[in-house]
Design a protein around this motif. Structure first.
Motif, PDB file in Angstrom:
ATOM      1  N   GLN A 238       0.871  -1.182   0.000  1.00 50.86           N
ATOM      2  CA  GLN A 238       0.000   0.000   0.000  1.00 50.86           C
ATOM      3  C   GLN A 238       0.904   1.227   0.000  1.00 50.86           C
ATOM      4  O   GLN A 238       1.688   1.434   0.933  1.00 50.86           O
ATOM      5  CB  GLN A 238      -0.916   0.013   1.227  1.00 50.86           C
ATOM      6  CG  GLN A 238      -1.923   1.160   1.188  1.00 50.86           C
ATOM      7  CD  GLN A 238      -2.921   1.082   2.330  1.00 50.86           C
ATOM      8  OE1 GLN A 238      -2.736   0.316   3.271  1.00 50.86           O
ATOM      9  NE2 GLN A 238      -3.968   1.880   2.260  1.00 50.86           N
ATOM     10  N   LEU A 239       0.822   2.012  -1.046  1.00 48.57           N
ATOM     11  CA  LEU A 239       1.772   3.099  -1.274  1.00 48.57           C
ATOM     12  C   LEU A 239       1.405   4.350  -0.479  1.00 48.57           C
ATOM     13  O   LEU A 239       0.218   4.606  -0.191  1.00 48.57           O
ATOM     14  CB  LEU A 239       1.829   3.427  -2.760  1.00 48.57           C
ATOM     15  CG  LEU A 239       2.155   2.243  -3.687  1.00 48.57           C
ATOM     16  CD1 LEU A 239       2.127   2.698  -5.147  1.00 48.57           C
ATOM     17  CD2 LEU A 239       3.494   1.628  -3.333  1.00 48.57           C
ATOM     18  N   GLN A 240       2.448   5.120  -0.146  1.00 49.90           N
ATOM     19  CA  GLN A 240       2.233   6.388   0.548  1.00 49.90           C
ATOM     20  C   GLN A 240       1.503   7.372  -0.359  1.00 49.90           C
ATOM     21  O   GLN A 240       0.595   8.085   0.079  1.00 49.90           O
ATOM     22  CB  GLN A 240       3.584   6.990   0.976  1.00 49.90           C
ATOM     23  CG  GLN A 240       4.260   6.254   2.124  1.00 49.90           C
ATOM     24  CD  GLN A 240       3.684   6.630   3.477  1.00 49.90           C
ATOM     25  OE1 GLN A 240       2.643   7.270   3.573  1.00 49.90           O
ATOM     26  NE2 GLN A 240       4.363   6.204   4.535  1.00 49.90           N
ATOM     27  N   LYS A 241       1.892   7.399  -1.630  1.00 50.80           N
ATOM     28  CA  LYS A 241       1.268   8.310  -2.592  1.00 50.80           C
ATOM     29  C   LYS A 241       0.861   7.521  -3.834  1.00 50.80           C
ATOM     30  O   LYS A 241       1.569   6.604  -4.250  1.00 50.80           O
ATOM     31  CB  LYS A 241       2.254   9.411  -2.996  1.00 50.80           C
ATOM     32  CG  LYS A 241       2.690  10.320  -1.848  1.00 50.80           C
ATOM     33  CD  LYS A 241       3.686  11.353  -2.338  1.00 50.80           C
ATOM     34  CE  LYS A 241       4.152  12.253  -1.198  1.00 50.80           C
ATOM     35  NZ  LYS A 241       5.158  13.262  -1.673  1.00 50.80           N
ATOM     36  N   THR A 262      -2.941   3.194  -5.749  1.00 48.25           N
ATOM     37  CA  THR A 262      -2.474   3.186  -4.356  1.00 48.25           C
ATOM     38  C   THR A 262      -1.878   1.849  -3.928  1.00 48.25           C
ATOM     39  O   THR A 262      -1.273   1.766  -2.859  1.00 48.25           O
ATOM     40  CB  THR A 262      -3.624   3.526  -3.401  1.00 48.25           C
ATOM     41  OG1 THR A 262      -4.659   2.542  -3.540  1.00 48.25           O
ATOM     42  CG2 THR A 262      -4.197   4.907  -3.704  1.00 48.25           C
ATOM     43  N   CYS A 263      -2.046   0.807  -4.734  1.00 51.64           N
ATOM     44  CA  CYS A 263      -1.566  -0.526  -4.361  1.00 51.64           C
ATOM     45  C   CYS A 263      -0.713  -1.107  -5.481  1.00 51.64           C
ATOM     46  O   CYS A 263      -1.093  -1.052  -6.666  1.00 51.64           O
ATOM     47  CB  CYS A 263      -2.725  -1.472  -4.057  1.00 51.64           C
ATOM     48  SG  CYS A 263      -3.740  -0.945  -2.655  1.00 51.64           S
ATOM     49  N   ILE A 289       9.897   5.456  -4.294  1.00 49.84           N
ATOM     50  CA  ILE A 289       8.526   5.073  -3.958  1.00 49.84           C
ATOM     51  C   ILE A 289       8.496   4.525  -2.538  1.00 49.84           C
ATOM     52  O   ILE A 289       9.240   3.603  -2.196  1.00 49.84           O
ATOM     53  CB  ILE A 289       7.989   4.011  -4.949  1.00 49.84           C
ATOM     54  CG1 ILE A 289       7.955   4.577  -6.363  1.00 49.84           C
ATOM     55  CG2 ILE A 289       6.606   3.530  -4.528  1.00 49.84           C
ATOM     56  CD1 ILE A 289       7.572   3.555  -7.419  1.00 49.84           C
ATOM     57  N   ASP A 290       7.652   5.097  -1.698  1.00 46.78           N
ATOM     58  CA  ASP A 290       7.513   4.655  -0.310  1.00 46.78           C
ATOM     59  C   ASP A 290       6.181   3.934  -0.125  1.00 46.78           C
ATOM     60  O   ASP A 290       5.197   4.216  -0.819  1.00 46.78           O
ATOM     61  CB  ASP A 290       7.568   5.848   0.643  1.00 46.78           C
ATOM     62  CG  ASP A 290       8.934   6.531   0.624  1.00 46.78           C
ATOM     63  OD1 ASP A 290       9.941   5.804   0.515  1.00 46.78           O
ATOM     64  OD2 ASP A 290       8.978   7.779   0.703  1.00 46.78           O
ATOM     65  N   PHE A 291       6.143   2.994   0.813  1.00 49.27           N
ATOM     66  CA  PHE A 291       4.885   2.293   1.124  1.00 49.27           C
ATOM     67  C   PHE A 291       4.656   2.341   2.625  1.00 49.27           C
ATOM     68  O   PHE A 291       5.592   2.457   3.425  1.00 49.27           O
ATOM     69  CB  PHE A 291       4.911   0.855   0.608  1.00 49.27           C
ATOM     70  CG  PHE A 291       6.022   0.007   1.179  1.00 49.27           C
ATOM     71  CD1 PHE A 291       5.815  -0.759   2.315  1.00 49.27           C
ATOM     72  CD2 PHE A 291       7.271  -0.028   0.566  1.00 49.27           C
ATOM     73  CE1 PHE A 291       6.828  -1.539   2.844  1.00 49.27           C
ATOM     74  CE2 PHE A 291       8.290  -0.811   1.089  1.00 49.27           C
ATOM     75  CZ  PHE A 291       8.075  -1.570   2.232  1.00 49.27           C
ATOM     76  N   ARG A 292       3.384   2.256   3.005  1.00 55.20           N
ATOM     77  CA  ARG A 292       3.033   2.347   4.425  1.00 55.20           C
ATOM     78  C   ARG A 292       2.525   1.041   5.011  1.00 55.20           C
ATOM     79  O   ARG A 292       2.396   0.908   6.231  1.00 55.20           O
ATOM     80  CB  ARG A 292       1.992   3.440   4.639  1.00 55.20           C
ATOM     81  CG  ARG A 292       0.694   3.235   3.896  1.00 55.20           C
ATOM     82  CD  ARG A 292      -0.223   4.432   4.086  1.00 55.20           C
ATOM     83  NE  ARG A 292      -1.484   4.296   3.377  1.00 55.20           N
ATOM     84  CZ  ARG A 292      -2.389   5.254   3.294  1.00 55.20           C
ATOM     85  NH1 ARG A 292      -2.159   6.426   3.886  1.00 55.20           N
ATOM     86  NH2 ARG A 292      -3.517   5.062   2.636  1.00 55.20           N
ATOM     87  N   ASP A 293       2.242   0.064   4.156  1.00 52.88           N
ATOM     88  CA  ASP A 293       1.776  -1.233   4.653  1.00 52.88           C
ATOM     89  C   ASP A 293       2.091  -2.284   3.597  1.00 52.88           C
ATOM     90  O   ASP A 293       2.230  -1.966   2.405  1.00 52.88           O
ATOM     91  CB  ASP A 293       0.272  -1.195   4.935  1.00 52.88           C
ATOM     92  CG  ASP A 293      -0.183  -2.375   5.789  1.00 52.88           C
ATOM     93  OD1 ASP A 293       0.694  -3.112   6.299  1.00 52.88           O
ATOM     94  OD2 ASP A 293      -1.401  -2.577   5.949  1.00 52.88           O
TER      95      ASP A 293
END
Length: 313
Positions: A238-241, A262-263, A289-293
């Motif tokens: 699940q992406l930050q942006k 977003t995924c 690219i950053d992800f949060r989950d």
């Protein structure tokens, strides 16, 4: 626990069967079952599983080819071969007005085994049937009747046990009881051949898996190797942006981007393992690219089986 050996206790060689209608149920089947293993025989309806089991158990006359059980040919040495086999059929076929004890004891006598009340008692206790030993079969629940079928199959102390859909129509608790029974039987040295439509049952119990389609064995493999070689893993991020599209720098990876961006899902072979994930995550970080989950999933045996039996697979 007694480990499975490489010695085949059951050997099927080039077995074919054509019924009078002209339907060819089996086409040159070759199969070795190792002593002391749990072997799951899977396939869609009409694949030939029942015909194969029925021939081995002496219910259907074989066509061409041969079958031996611990070296005994099922045609030339029928009695010796059959005495080594126990069969738990899918259908609940028992004498409705006979008691559990007499039904199971009679099954032992059918194979010429001398009376052994201690063995019958042990079988009934192992199957939680001891308290029902004097009950007539007609008074039992469906699950208890299925236990009686297993007791009948074990009455003559077989070395090979066929379980044809043993948990069909039973509740979850009873299904898990039967799984434990299978493990106990294997630990005592009994070889078990299991057919089931509950693929999770095969995934839970089997040492090896065989898949049939249209009368042929299309695959026989150790379960762990099968799931490793034919399975897939997915890493879901699940992406930050949100992303508008997958960057060119990541084009070499099998990625899918969700509709809202977003995924991100990365699919890889199970034998790529940690190396594949770490390489991908490193490259992902380099792109900014950053992800949060995240989470990972792995192919089940059922997914692999469905793919194997598809037309033209």
């Amino acid at each position: 626990m007694i480990q499975a050996t490489t010695r085949p206790i059951l050997k099927v060689t080039n077995l074919s069967k054509v019924y009078a209608s002209g339907f060819q149920a089996l086409k040159g089947v070759n199969l070795d079952i190792h002593e002391g293993e749990i072997f799951a025989l899977l396939g869609p309806n009409g694949a030939g599983k029942t015909t194969l089991i029925s021939i081995i158990c002496g219910i259907v006359t074989p066509g061409t080819g041969s079958v031996t059980v611990d070296g005994h040919d099922i045609a030339r040495d029928y009695r010796a071969a059959r005495s080594l086999i126990g069969l738990v059929p899918q259908e609940l076929t028992t004498e409705a007005f006979e008691s559990v004890w007499r039904t199971v004891s009679f099954s032992r006598g059918l194979f010429g085994r001398p009376p052994n009340p201690a063995h019958i008692e042990k079988v009934l206790k192992d199957l939680s049937l001891w308290d029902k030993r004097d009950n007539k079969i007609i008074t039992l629940s469906g699950g208890m009747k299925r236990r009686v079928l297993i007791a009948k199959a074990l009455a003559h102390e077989p070395r090979v046990l066929f379980l044809d859909e043993p948990t069909a129509g039973v509740d979850v608790d009873l299904r898990r009881d039967m799984w434990q029974l299978m493990r106990n039987l294997r630990a005592s040295g009994v070889t078990i051949i299991l057919t089931t439509h509950y693929i999770n049952e095969a995934e839970e119990m089997a040492d090896r898996v065989g898949v049939m389609r249209k009368g042929e064995i299309i695959l026989v493999k150790d379960k762990v190797e099968l799931m490793r070689d034919l399975g897939k893993k997915q890493l879901w991020l699940q992406l930050q942006k949100p992303l508008g599209e997958i960057p060119v720098a990541l084009s070499m990876y099998p990625l899918e981007l969700s509709g809202d961006g977003t995924c991100l899902t990365y699919t890889y072979d199970t034998h790529d393992g940690r190396v594949g994930i770490m390489d991908f995550l490193k490259r992902l970080g380099e792109t900014g690219i950053d992800f949060r989950d995240f989470r990972t999933t792995e192919s089940s045996l059922e997914e692999i089986f469905v793919n194997l039996v598809k037309e033209g697979a």
